[in-house]
Design an enzyme around this catalytic site. Structure first.
Site, PDB file in Angstrom:
ATOM      1  N   ASP A 114       0.789  -1.225   0.000  1.00 57.46           N
ATOM      2  CA  ASP A 114       0.000   0.000   0.000  1.00 57.46           C
ATOM      3  C   ASP A 114       0.825   1.281   0.000  1.00 57.46           C
ATOM      4  OD1 ASP A 114      -2.541   1.437   0.395  1.00 57.46           O
ATOM      5  OD2 ASP A 114      -1.655   1.929   2.330  1.00 57.46           O
ATOM      6  N   ASP A 117       4.696   0.649   4.114  1.00 53.22           N
ATOM      7  CA  ASP A 117       4.680  -0.594   4.893  1.00 53.22           C
ATOM      8  C   ASP A 117       4.431  -1.792   3.971  1.00 53.22           C
ATOM      9  OD1 ASP A 117       2.100  -0.204   4.132  1.00 53.22           O
ATOM     10  OD2 ASP A 117       1.283   0.085   6.130  1.00 53.22           O
ATOM     11  N   TYR A 265      -7.253   2.731   9.516  1.00 51.63           N
ATOM     12  CA  TYR A 265      -6.448   2.857   8.295  1.00 51.63           C
ATOM     13  C   TYR A 265      -7.262   3.453   7.152  1.00 51.63           C
ATOM     14  CZ  TYR A 265      -3.432   0.369  11.294  1.00 51.63           C
ATOM     15  OH  TYR A 265      -2.671   0.053  12.370  1.00 51.63           O
ATOM     16  N   GLU A 506       5.118  10.069   3.430  1.00 51.20           N
ATOM     17  CA  GLU A 506       4.846   8.677   3.067  1.00 51.20           C
ATOM     18  C   GLU A 506       4.103   8.636   1.735  1.00 51.20           C
ATOM     19  OE1 GLU A 506       2.681   6.323   5.953  1.00 51.20           O
ATOM     20  OE2 GLU A 506       3.197   4.467   4.913  1.00 51.20           O
TER      21      GLU A 506
END
Ligand SMILES: *[C@@H]1O[C@H](CO)[C@@H](O)[C@H](O)[C@H]1NC(C)=O
Ligand SMILES: *[C@@H]1O[C@H](CO)[C@@H](O)[C@H](O)[C@H]1NC(C)=O
Ligand SMILES: *[C@@H]1O[C@H](CO)[C@@H](O)[C@H](O)[C@H]1NC(C)=O
Length: 533
Positions: A114, A117, A265, A506
């Site tokens: 994704d 991670d 999430y 990220e």
């Protein structure tokens, strides 16, 4: 550590350069005349060109900036690939996740990690596939001219292969590989992870309309991409898409309510948008009137007509408004369809909100003009908005509509494109930090990207815990995560390039799908959207 990916709850050219011959052939008077004629033609053409497309590039030529950026953006999908890699060109990547799915006797080894991670989250992964399909369908010819079409289709298929295997029977869909709590306690390379890869599924007892419908949308859109090149595969995708749509529609319930763990999430704020989005893609893929009736009947309830919202992994409405407008632009029989009117009007409202000079322009912008809605993954909204704006601009151009009315002011397709370019240019470095937020593009881009694989040397054999020294290291990432689009700047346009700054630094695969869509539209002059069948 990080993980608040869910905070976007906001439903709510270059000029033409005349290339005259440079060889000097002094005494040939006729050549002289030809040069004069060429110069005159070039000047006339340039003037006309400027008049029509104020700062667009010449017909048929490619804008190098966007072309270079597109080639870089496309690489991030390869960096995120799980499974047994084929033709791997990323030196620091290797096989990983080979046993994913084995717990349920399924092969879920493929698909895309994704973000920074090693989670495979079905909801955003399906959205990535839908967006990548849409980009290929509209701008596949642009990609092809840069040798990027095959890589795009390859990355798409890597994702849809996973989605097909994740859907072993009509009412069962595996929506997650890996347990995020466990996964986030480690900092390691995907190649060396050895923890249990817990599976999460939805079924008739525990349904999840959003994720089933988004997966249906992805498969319907991808079925169009592979329609000619791989008819059998396309048929398989369409079969899954239809089943998943029925599953989603007949078992209406939010996946975030039924599986509360997902709320930390990818928390969904509702499934009506995904149902409309999936039905819209199924209509495009099948031309089966049932799906058109579905969007007509359910528009009032789910379509949020009249209110512009932001296109994101959680909110598919603006995408649906634009996709259904496509029908009113191009399908003569449907142009006056009452059931589609609300979508078209709302798409117009979305566009009017984006153009900076519009009377209804959104105030959600930075001083530098970047659309800015949320601090987590701030670039998602400007990039998704810019993508929709170039699409809409091209729909207008192709169908000969030259005016968009916003209140008492009217705008041209080129105004939408100009807006889209402004967002792309900001992202690529035209900003107060002079930072390109697309990793690998330009002279200055984030070097401490929050990405495990990029942060650990390819030859380091770390376990789960000892890898954290790489998260905490003061050294830049040893590997460049080419094509990663990081979260982006604060509202005040500052940015902290730190590896622990997952809020700003990220990347995510769905961001890359949005960027690929935007850049592939901008690489060459807006034109008829030819490759969409
Ligand atoms: C998830 O979204 C729902 C619906 O908008 C909301 O009620 C809930 O508080 C959200 N959960 C989290 C953890 O943010
Ligand atoms: C910019 O905004 C961030 C987040 O709100 C804040 O932490 C930072 O101090 C601000 N920087 C400046 C220079 O104002
Ligand atoms: C990241 O680490 C720095 C230095 O240790 C610290 O000052 C900062 O608060 C951390 N940021 C986050 C988001 O944890």
């Amino acid at each position: 550590m990080h993980v608040h990916r869910h905070w976007d709850r906001s439903k709510g050219g270059e000029k033409m350069v005349a290339k005259s011959g440079s060889r000097c052939c002094c005494c040939c008077w006729f050549l002289g005349i030809i040069v004069v004629i060429a110069v005159v033609l070039a000047v006339v053409f340039t003037i006309r060109h400027r008049a029509n497309h104020s700062d667009d590039i010449a017909p048929g030529s490619t804008d190098k900036k966007y072309a270079d950026a597109l080639k870089i953006a496309m690489q991030f999908f390869n960096i995120q690939k799980s499974g047994k890699l084929e033709n791997n060109k990323i030196p620091w990547r290797g096989d990983s996740g080979l046993k994913d799915g084995s717990e349920a006797s399924l092969d879920l080894s493929k698909g895309l990690y994704d973000a920074g991670d090693h989670m495979k989250f079905g909801f955003p992964m399906a959205f990535t596939a839908t967006l990548l399909s849409w980009s290929i369908l509209e701008y596949g010819d642009h990609m092809d001219s840069l040798d990027q079409l095959d890589p795009a289709k390859d990355s798409l298929k890597w994702t849809t292969d996973f989605l097909i295997n994740a859907h072993p029977s009509p009412n069962v869909l595996y929506i997650q590989v890996g347990d995020p709590e466990t996964d986030h306690k480690c900092w390691d390379r995907p190649e060396t992870m050895s923890r249990k890869r817990t599976l999460t599924k939805i079924d008739a007892d525990t349904p999840g309309t959003e994720v089933a419908a988004e997966t249906a949308a992805a498969m319907a859109a991808a079925s169009l991409v592979f329609k000619e090149s791989d008819t059998k595969y396309s048929g398989t995708l369409l079969k899954h898409a239809k089943q998943l749509f029925d599953f989603a529609d007949n078992n209406r319930a939010s996946y975030s309510v039924n599986i509360p763990e997902v709320q930390s999430y990818y928390n969904s704020t509702g499934y009506g948008d995904e149902l409309l989005w999936a039905a819209s893609w199924l209509y495009h893929a099948t031309e089966d009137k049932t799906y058109l009736d579905f969007v007509s009947k359910n528009g009032e309830e789910f379509g949020n007509f009249g209110s512009p919202t932001w296109f994101s992994w959680d909110n598919k409405l603006p995408g649906t408004h634009v996709l259904l407008s496509r029908l009113t632009f191009f399908k003569k029989g449907l142009s006056g369809s009452k059931g589609l009117q609300g979508y078209k009007e709302t798409a117009e409202a979305v566009m009017c909100g984006l153009i900076p000079d519009s009377p209804t322009a959104t105030s959600s912008r930075t001083d530098g003009g970047l659309i800015w809605v949320a601090e987590w993954n701030a670039l998602q909204h400007p990039v998704s908005s810019a993508f929709l704006a170039t699409l809409y601009s091209d729909y207008m151009l192709t169908s000969g509509v030259d005016k968009l009315s916003c209140g008492d002011t009217s705008f041209k397709p080129s105004d939408l494109r100009k807006f889209a370019r402004s967002q792309a240019d900001y992202m690529l470095g035209k900003n107060p930090e002079t930072m390109s937020y697309l990793v690998g593009y330009g002279d200055k881009y984030p070097e401490f990207v929050h990405h495990r694989g990029a942060s650990i040397p390819g030859d380091a054999n770390t376990g789960c815990k000892d890898g954290f020294k790489w998260l905490n290291s003061d050294e830049p990432n040893p590997n460049v995560a080419y094509g990663a689009l990081v979260g982006g700047p604060f509202l005040n346009e500052t940015f902290i390039d730190a590896r622990n700054n997952s809020m700003q630094n990220e990347p995510s695969t769905y961001n890359s799908a949005l960027v690929v869509g935007l850049l592939s539209s901008l690489v060459t002059r807006s034109s008829s959207v030819e490759s969409f069948k």
